[in-house]
Design an enzyme around this catalytic site. Structure first.
Site, PDB file in Angstrom:
ATOM      1  N   LEU A  22      53.419  84.480 -27.561  1.00  0.00           N
ATOM      2  CA  LEU A  22      52.147  84.487 -28.287  1.00  0.00           C
ATOM      3  C   LEU A  22      51.106  85.358 -27.553  1.00  0.00           C
ATOM      4  O   LEU A  22      50.866  84.977 -26.449  1.00  0.00           O
ATOM      5  CB  LEU A  22      51.790  82.918 -28.780  1.00  0.00           C
ATOM      6  CG  LEU A  22      52.544  82.146 -29.684  1.00  0.00           C
ATOM      7  CD1 LEU A  22      52.020  80.806 -29.910  1.00  0.00           C
ATOM      8  CD2 LEU A  22      53.007  82.924 -30.950  1.00  0.00           C
ATOM      9  N   ASP A  23      50.117  85.932 -28.378  1.00  0.00           N
ATOM     10  CA  ASP A  23      49.155  86.410 -27.815  1.00  0.00           C
ATOM     11  C   ASP A  23      48.246  85.327 -27.378  1.00  0.00           C
ATOM     12  O   ASP A  23      47.944  84.241 -27.618  1.00  0.00           O
ATOM     13  CB  ASP A  23      48.222  87.278 -28.831  1.00  0.00           C
ATOM     14  CG  ASP A  23      48.927  88.472 -29.334  1.00  0.00           C
ATOM     15  OD1 ASP A  23      50.174  88.679 -28.826  1.00  0.00           O
ATOM     16  OD2 ASP A  23      48.681  88.896 -30.338  1.00  0.00           O
ATOM     17  N   LYS A  24      47.249  85.755 -26.375  1.00  0.00           N
ATOM     18  CA  LYS A  24      46.436  84.846 -25.533  1.00  0.00           C
ATOM     19  C   LYS A  24      45.461  84.631 -26.706  1.00  0.00           C
ATOM     20  O   LYS A  24      45.024  85.520 -27.290  1.00  0.00           O
ATOM     21  CB  LYS A  24      45.618  85.501 -24.400  1.00  0.00           C
ATOM     22  CG  LYS A  24      44.526  84.593 -23.764  1.00  0.00           C
ATOM     23  CD  LYS A  24      43.915  85.389 -22.467  1.00  0.00           C
ATOM     24  CE  LYS A  24      42.844  84.235 -22.016  1.00  0.00           C
ATOM     25  NZ  LYS A  24      42.292  85.193 -20.856  1.00  0.00           N
ATOM     26  N   THR A  26      46.121  82.885 -29.548  1.00  0.00           N
ATOM     27  CA  THR A  26      46.770  82.607 -30.668  1.00  0.00           C
ATOM     28  C   THR A  26      47.541  81.180 -30.351  1.00  0.00           C
ATOM     29  O   THR A  26      48.220  81.007 -29.451  1.00  0.00           O
ATOM     30  CB  THR A  26      47.966  83.734 -31.158  1.00  0.00           C
ATOM     31  OG1 THR A  26      47.146  84.875 -31.250  1.00  0.00           O
ATOM     32  CG2 THR A  26      48.688  83.228 -32.364  1.00  0.00           C
TER      33      THR A  26
END
Length: 206
Positions: A22-24, A26
């Protein structure tokens, strides 16, 4: 690592067991494999696009229609290698489906599903459409859109942004087949308190 003594080491010690990222900033669900066998099978399902991943987001503005599909290839940005950009040539194929959950005065709550799982895919696709994710500083979703609001609404939304220090994007649901038994599994996670509070505040001001 705290809970289990051993996890899949396919991605190294720092990302032990992690099947997808997951993106930072998110929030939401991650797939974590406890064994090498499970990791290989879950990775195969992701590659075959049989893993269902549903996200919830707040985005700026109102998209046309109630649902749609974004198809645009992605690659590293030439101007900033930490970012991803839509490209007309080369890059990796990427597709995202979206559906309107609720519309407010100047933002929309969306449900999104991934056909592919590229880095920053949802954020870049929505920014490319002109509807960046609310609070996303990297892709134009934080300060710029405020300038288009009335002074009264601008003050309200600025307060919401001050309480939300990341993009309003949440991995809400994941469905796949158990890597050993093959049985269908589905998991959900509610949006975190700051996301829910942002939605409530934006709705009240609409």
């Amino acid at each position: 690592l705290h809970r289990y003594s051993a996890l899949s080491a396919a991605n190294g010690a720092e990302r032990a067991g992690i099947v997808h990222r997951l993106d930072k900033g998110t929030s939401g669900l991650l797939l974590i494999a406890r064994t090498e066998e499970a990791h290989r099978e879950l990775a195969r399902q992701i590659e075959a696009r049989t893993v269902k991943r549903i996200y919830r987001a707040i985005v700026w503005g109102h998209l046309r229609g109630l649902e749609g599909r974004i198809e645009a290839s992605l690659a590293r940005s030439r101007s900033d290698r930490k970012k991803i950009a839509v490209v007309s040539r080369g890059g990796r194929f990427a597709a995202t489906r979206w559906r309107v959950a609720r519309r407010f005065e100047d933002v929309t709550e969306l449900e999104l599903s991934l056909e592919t799982g590229r880095t920053h895919q949802i954020r870049v696709h929505l920014a490319h459409l002109g509807h960046p994710v609310f609070g996303d500083a990297e892709y134009g979703g934080r300060r710029g859109p405020l300038l288009r609001l009335t002074p009264r609404r601008r003050a309200q939304v600025a307060l919401v942004l001050a309480e939300l220090d990341h993009q309003a994007l949440h991995a809400e649901r994941v469905a796949f087949r158990h890597p050993v038994t093959g049985l269908p599994l589905e998991f959900t996670a509610p949006v975190p308190p700051d996301f829910a509070a942002a939605l409530e505040a934006l709705a009240c001001g609409s």
